[in-house]
Motif scaffolding. Structure first.
Motif, PDB file in Angstrom:
ATOM      1  N   UNK A   1     103.325  34.876  24.512  1.00  0.00           N
ATOM      2  CA  UNK A   1     101.883  35.087  24.366  1.00  0.00           C
ATOM      3  C   UNK A   1     101.379  34.889  22.943  1.00  0.00           C
ATOM      4  N   UNK A   2     100.193  34.311  22.852  1.00  0.00           N
ATOM      5  CA  UNK A   2      99.493  34.275  21.566  1.00  0.00           C
ATOM      6  C   UNK A   2      98.833  35.620  21.304  1.00  0.00           C
ATOM      7  N   UNK A   3      98.175  36.124  22.349  1.00  0.00           N
ATOM      8  CA  UNK A   3      97.585  37.442  22.236  1.00  0.00           C
ATOM      9  C   UNK A   3      98.057  38.297  23.397  1.00  0.00           C
TER      10      UNK A   3
ATOM     11  N   UNK B   1      89.442  26.051  14.731  1.00  0.00           N
ATOM     12  CA  UNK B   1      88.084  26.439  15.093  1.00  0.00           C
ATOM     13  C   UNK B   1      88.033  27.721  15.928  1.00  0.00           C
ATOM     14  N   UNK B   2      89.197  28.326  16.099  1.00  0.00           N
ATOM     15  CA  UNK B   2      89.233  29.462  17.010  1.00  0.00           C
ATOM     16  C   UNK B   2      88.850  30.745  16.298  1.00  0.00           C
ATOM     17  N   UNK B   3      87.971  31.448  16.927  1.00  0.00           N
ATOM     18  CA  UNK B   3      87.644  32.770  16.410  1.00  0.00           C
ATOM     19  C   UNK B   3      87.353  33.616  17.637  1.00  0.00           C
TER      20      UNK B   3
ATOM     21  N   UNK C   1      88.847  37.147  20.211  1.00  0.00           N
ATOM     22  CA  UNK C   1      89.803  38.235  20.360  1.00  0.00           C
ATOM     23  C   UNK C   1      89.633  38.859  21.717  1.00  0.00           C
TER      24      UNK C   1
ATOM     25  N   UNK D   1     105.985  39.003  24.578  1.00  0.00           N
ATOM     26  CA  UNK D   1     106.036  38.673  23.156  1.00  0.00           C
ATOM     27  C   UNK D   1     106.490  37.230  22.948  1.00  0.00           C
ATOM     28  N   UNK D   2     107.438  36.814  23.796  1.00  0.00           N
ATOM     29  CA  UNK D   2     108.001  35.485  23.664  1.00  0.00           C
ATOM     30  C   UNK D   2     106.974  34.396  23.945  1.00  0.00           C
TER      31      UNK D   2
ATOM     32  N   UNK E   1      84.132  28.240  19.595  1.00  0.00           N
ATOM     33  CA  UNK E   1      85.268  28.873  20.268  1.00  0.00           C
ATOM     34  C   UNK E   1      84.805  29.557  21.541  1.00  0.00           C
TER      35      UNK E   1
ATOM     36  N   UNK F   1      94.664  26.931  16.010  1.00  0.00           N
ATOM     37  CA  UNK F   1      93.463  26.113  16.182  1.00  0.00           C
ATOM     38  C   UNK F   1      92.481  26.536  15.125  1.00  0.00           C
TER      39      UNK F   1
ATOM     40  N   UNK G   1     108.025  36.340  17.853  1.00  0.00           N
ATOM     41  CA  UNK G   1     106.819  36.300  18.676  1.00  0.00           C
ATOM     42  C   UNK G   1     106.269  34.891  18.698  1.00  0.00           C
ATOM     43  N   UNK G   2     105.424  34.603  19.699  1.00  0.00           N
ATOM     44  CA  UNK G   2     104.869  33.257  19.819  1.00  0.00           C
ATOM     45  C   UNK G   2     103.939  32.949  18.658  1.00  0.00           C
ATOM     46  N   UNK G   3     103.302  33.964  18.144  1.00  0.00           N
ATOM     47  CA  UNK G   3     102.365  33.740  17.051  1.00  0.00           C
ATOM     48  C   UNK G   3     100.980  33.436  17.582  1.00  0.00           C
ATOM     49  N   UNK G   4     100.016  33.396  16.689  1.00  0.00           N
ATOM     50  CA  UNK G   4      98.635  33.172  17.132  1.00  0.00           C
ATOM     51  C   UNK G   4      98.456  31.721  17.531  1.00  0.00           C
ATOM     52  N   UNK G   5      97.458  31.490  18.376  1.00  0.00           N
ATOM     53  CA  UNK G   5      97.136  30.136  18.799  1.00  0.00           C
ATOM     54  C   UNK G   5      96.687  29.336  17.588  1.00  0.00           C
TER      55      UNK G   5
ATOM     56  N   UNK H   1      89.261  37.989  27.242  1.00  0.00           N
ATOM     57  CA  UNK H   1      88.919  36.566  27.293  1.00  0.00           C
ATOM     58  C   UNK H   1      90.119  35.717  26.948  1.00  0.00           C
TER      59      UNK H   1
END
Lengths: 291, 622
Positions: free
Chosen positions: A219-221, B616-618, B620, A216-217, A3, B614, B608-612, A35
């Motif tokens: 973004x993942x983070x 293999x993703x780790x 933050x 919010x709409x 990753x 994937x 909300x869009x939620x987490x990506x 990141x």
């Protein structure tokens, strides 16, 4: 596959030089780290003057980096020469906030869209074909190419700006408040376009906005900036709905809910929160005073 | 302004904008005359020496001062030289000399301006300093000095004059470039991977092209005039015929053959006049387009976008009007929960209000097409809509502050027994600022930067309420305190640039309520503010409105603001109110399709869009 982040910003400082002799500069960013992974949207929320736009401009090479690193695919891009920066244009692109001043008023849409392509050495004919594809990708009619920007509404101009950003097939797009100047219904459609493009083309966004709901709409983070620093970051839902940091809490509570009764509730919550935070500050101040 | 299915997109109007400037010039009779004459001069300047019937310098003692006739069309001069031939060749030389001056000025001025404006730094400092130095030099004196040192030469003197003229271009280009350099599209071009040369050539030069053309016409005129002046004084090179030297000779023989002065004088006068007229017309035409784009860029709501309506005759606004007019307004009954709160009497009552703007072609473009609205005492009425819906126009119509060209076309605006629709300035003086307060959108641009905050609060108090200075100051301080400004005395003495946007909006609110108005009109009062500041300003507005039992007409595009403040809501679309009712009815039971589509577009309660996703993703954000 590891990753490995696409973009890795570490301890970034940006100080704008002061005007005049020996004037102290303005510190816009202070030790910012963030990141972005491939195909990911990281939302960056903050109010005016928080430094969120400066962070975007620093990644684009438009702001003076005084300390820290900006790594793109493991390579530091904080201090590139003009030539090296130009080579990076096919990797990192931008969509600005103001759809009125971000398009050259004297050029047709086709010229605007073909410019990055021909600058990169694409032949005129190939470029024109690509322009047609780009217009289609952002749902504009094919004959839009021969028009001038002033003939389009704000939402349409923003679509053109998105098409220009996509022209070189970048891996990262810095979106600096791209929907803030748009009407409500247009805003929703442009956001959906962003998501659609991300899912189709596989591109990462640094999505800068002052609006928690927008972030919010899409973004993942989410990361929250306040006075040049990132004060809170994490999962999109977590940060935009259940924030930990006092500033993010204030930000969330300040945004009015579009429902009279729930807004009344939120208003009361906000007043309670402010009172509680003021009290905490007072105690903290007292503790420092004693110590 | 729905953008998904805009019929405007299918109309072939693109070409209009693109070729417009030149084509519009051709439609202007003055421009055509000036350009036509300049074209003739240009042809003569190119072909002059070839079509000249005789050698312009061939003196003939037999033919001194011949009157115009068949042999010599324009006669001969004091040395027996053919005037026509001399005039033709002189045109060539005079124009070429003027062009030389222009070219030198252009090269130095434009290149210098571009470099100094774009790159700045030391080159900027040095070149600006040099420009100031050149501008301080007296042109004629320098030219006279150059002549005595370098000898009489048209070309040398014009080249030097070109240098002296270069600041005109330098300043122009420099100003334009520094303005454009920070535009977003230049940044975007840089990010697109364009080199500096390309950015300057395509993005920056295109902006200054037209002003340079105008300046060139003016500078050429000046060069011709100065050059002719020098030659007329006999300081030129007598071996080459120029307009100035011909004038000089004609002057010598003015009593014997006055006509000799006429031809060069005409040539000089007509050429400079044509150049000046051309520059003027071009400037006028450019300002016309400039005004259009400026209007669009400034506050999207303040002025209706009439230009677009005109460009696209099949805009829904035009074709659908009769049909939509019949479309009834969805009206929700009063909320029984509000009724016991004791709603006051009608403060403001608008009936069938229509607002329009005069167009250049003599027509009127409507922006508000017959709306009904009422605001009761103690009620907050929200007027919500997207840009171009006419909500701000409605507010301005009530205030009697419609921008130039706009006027109330029909309908009634009743406020406390007075009719405001079509009322004169004098009637408004009794109402505006006294019984109706106004809170604008942009706090900063609504405070005069030249006066302190305090004086801007005190002045209206003294005028409208007739307070003495001491009372007015006291009251202003009390108001600043009331609107939550921490140190009223310091803010009172501060200039607008010394306070923040949120503070400025508080000051404006203090000003709006200072005369105890019955009705407040707030036009997007929090749009320019940060969210946290917005929440505070909304709190303040609510408190003040309840405390003073004012009516409040709140123009906004934000449903959150509506939910926070409003008792009643009217939804506007394309100059019409499509739905009106108590705030809860609008949010819970909207019936009109447009209201529903707006409510659906709200993102606040979205998922909300939620987490990506994937595996293999780790990672933050650190």
């Amino acid at each position: 596959m590891t990753a490995e982040p696409l973009l890795d910003v570490r301890d970034l400082d940006v100080v704008y030089p002061g005007k005049g002799f020996r004037a102290s500069g303005f510190r816009a960013l202070n030790g910012v780290s963030l990141d972005i992974l491939e195909n990911e949207t990281v939302g960056l929320v903050g109010e005016s003057g928080s430094g969120k736009t400066t962070l975007g401009r620093a990644v684009l090479g438009l702001a003076p980096v005084t300390a820290g690193r900006i790594e793109y695919r493991g390579r530091d891009i904080a201090h590139l020469s003009r030539r090296e920066r130009r080579a990076l244009s096919s990797e990192i692109q931008v969509v600005f906030q103001d759809p009125y001043s971000s398009l050259s008023p004297a050029m047709t849409i086709e010229q605007i869209l073909a410019e990055p392509l021909t600058a990169g050495g694409t032949e005129g004919k190939t470029a024109r074909a690509r322009v047609a594809g780009l217009l289609d990708a952002v749902h504009l009619p094919a004959d839009a190419g021969s028009r001038l920007p002033r003939e389009f509404s704000g939402g349409q101009r923003q679509r053109i700006a998105i098409a220009r950003a996509l022209a070189l097939d970048p891996k990262l797009i810095i979106c600096d408040e791209p929907v803030s100047a748009l009407d409500l219904s247009t805003q929703a459609r442009v956001l959906d376009l962003f998501i659609e493009i991300q899912e189709r083309n596989g591109v990462a966004y640094l999505f800068i906005s002052h609006d928690l709901a927008v972030v919010r709409h899409i973004s993942h983070r989410v990361a929250v900036m306040y006075r040049g620093e990132i004060v809170e970051s994490g999962d999109g839902d977590q940060v935009t709905a259940h924030p930990d940091h006092p500033y993010t809490q204030r930000l969330l509570m300040a945004a009015p809910v579009p429902d009279p009764d729930r807004q009344e509730q939120r208003r009361a919550d906000r007043h309670r929160l402010l009172a509680a935070q003021a009290e905490a500050d007072e105690q903290a101040g007292a503790a420092i005073g004693i110590g | 302004m729905s953008e998904a299915s805009n019929p405007a997109l299918e109309t072939p109007s693109a070409v209009v904008a693109k070729v417009s400037l030149f084509r519009r010039l051709l439609r202007n009779p003055t421009a055509v005359a000036a350009l036509g004459f300049l074209a003739v001069v240009a042809v003569v300047a190119v072909a002059g020496s070839f079509i000249a019937p005789r050698d312009p310098n061939l003196a003939s003692l037999q033919d001194i001062l011949r009157p115009p006739g068949s042999e010599y069309l324009l006669g001969t001069d004091g040395s027996g030289r053919d005037v026509l031939s001399r005039l033709l060749v002189a045109t060539q030389i005079s124009i070429a000399a003027a062009m030389l001056a222009l070219a030198v000025a252009l090269v130095i001025g434009v290149a210098g301006g571009l470099l100094a404006g774009y790159y700045g730094r030391w080159f900027d400092t040095v070149s600006t300093w040099l420009t100031s130095l050149i501008m301080a030099l007296p042109g004629i004196v320098v030219l006279l000095a150059a002549r005595s040192v370098l000898g009489p030469s048209v070309w040398l003197s014009m080249a030097i004059f070109g240098v002296l003229l270069s600041p005109a271009f330098f300043r122009l280009v420099y100003a334009a470039v520094t303005a454009v350099r920070n535009e977003l599209y230049v940044d975007a071009a840089r990010v697109s991977g364009l080199g500096d040369g390309r950015i300057i050539g395509r993005h920056i030069l295109s902006v200054v092209r037209a002003p340079i053309t105008i300046q060139s016409a003016i500078v050429t005129g000046i060069a011709i005039a100065i050059q002719s002046g020098l030659e007329f004084l006999g300081l030129g090179d007598l071996s080459v015929p120029t307009w100035g030297s011909m004038l000089n000779e004609g002057f010598d023989n003015i009593y014997r053959e006055p006509l000799l002065m006429l031809w060069p004088a005409l040539a000089i006068a007509l050429t400079t006049i044509a150049l000046t007229l051309f520059a003027n017309v071009m400037r006028d035409e450019m300002e016309r387009t400039g005004a259009k784009s400026r209007r669009r860029r400034k506050g999207r709501d303040h002025r209706p976008d009439t230009s677009r309506r005109r460009d696209h005759p099949d805009n829904p606004d035009h074709t659908a009007r009769p049909e939509q007019a019949r479309h009834p307004v969805v009206e929700h009954p009063d909320d029984p929960r509000d009724a016991d709160g004791g709603l006051g009497e009608d403060l403001l009552r608008i009936e069938d209000l229509r607002v329009g703007y005069h167009q250049a072609d003599g027509g009127v473009a409507g922006v508000v097409h017959g709306i009904d609205l009422r605001v009761r005492r103690g009620e907050v009425h929200g007027l919500i809509g997207e840009s171009g819906s006419g909500k701000t126009q409605t507010a301005f119509a009530v205030l009697g502050l419609l921008p130039d060209g706009g006027r109330v076309l029909g309908g009634a605006i009743r406020f406390g027994g007075a009719e405001l629709a079509g009322a004169g300035e004098r009637d408004y003086l009794r109402v505006r600022g006294r019984k109706i307060g106004y809170i604008p959108q942009e706090p900063m641009s609504n405070l005069d930067p030249a006066f302190t905050v305090g004086s801007q609060l005190v002045e209206p108090l003294r005028v409208t309420l007739g307070l003495g200075k001491k009372d007015a100051v006291e009251r202003a301080l009390a108001l600043l305190d009331r609107v939550g400004i921490p140190e009223p005395r310091r803010t009172f003495a501060a200039y607008p640039h010394e306070i923040s946007g949120g503070m400025a909006q508080r000051v404006l609110i203090a000003g709006a309520v200072s005369t105890d108005p019955e009705l407040l009109i707030a036009d997007e009062p929090t749009t320019a503010l940060d969210v946290t500041v917005q929440a505070e300003v909304l709190d303040l507005l609510r408190d003040l409105q309840e405390e003073r039992n004012m009516g409040l007409l709140l123009v906004t595009h934000n449903f959150g603001v509506v939910a926070d403040l409003c008792d009643r809501v009217s939804v506007m679309q394309d100059g019409r109110i499509v739905e009106t009712g108590p705030v809860r009815a609008i949010f819970r039971a909207a019936e009109h399709q447009y209201t529903r589509s707006l409510l659906e577009a709200i993102l606040d309660d979205g998922e909300p869009r939620g987490a990506l996703v994937r595996a293999d993703v780790k990672g933050g954000v650190r």
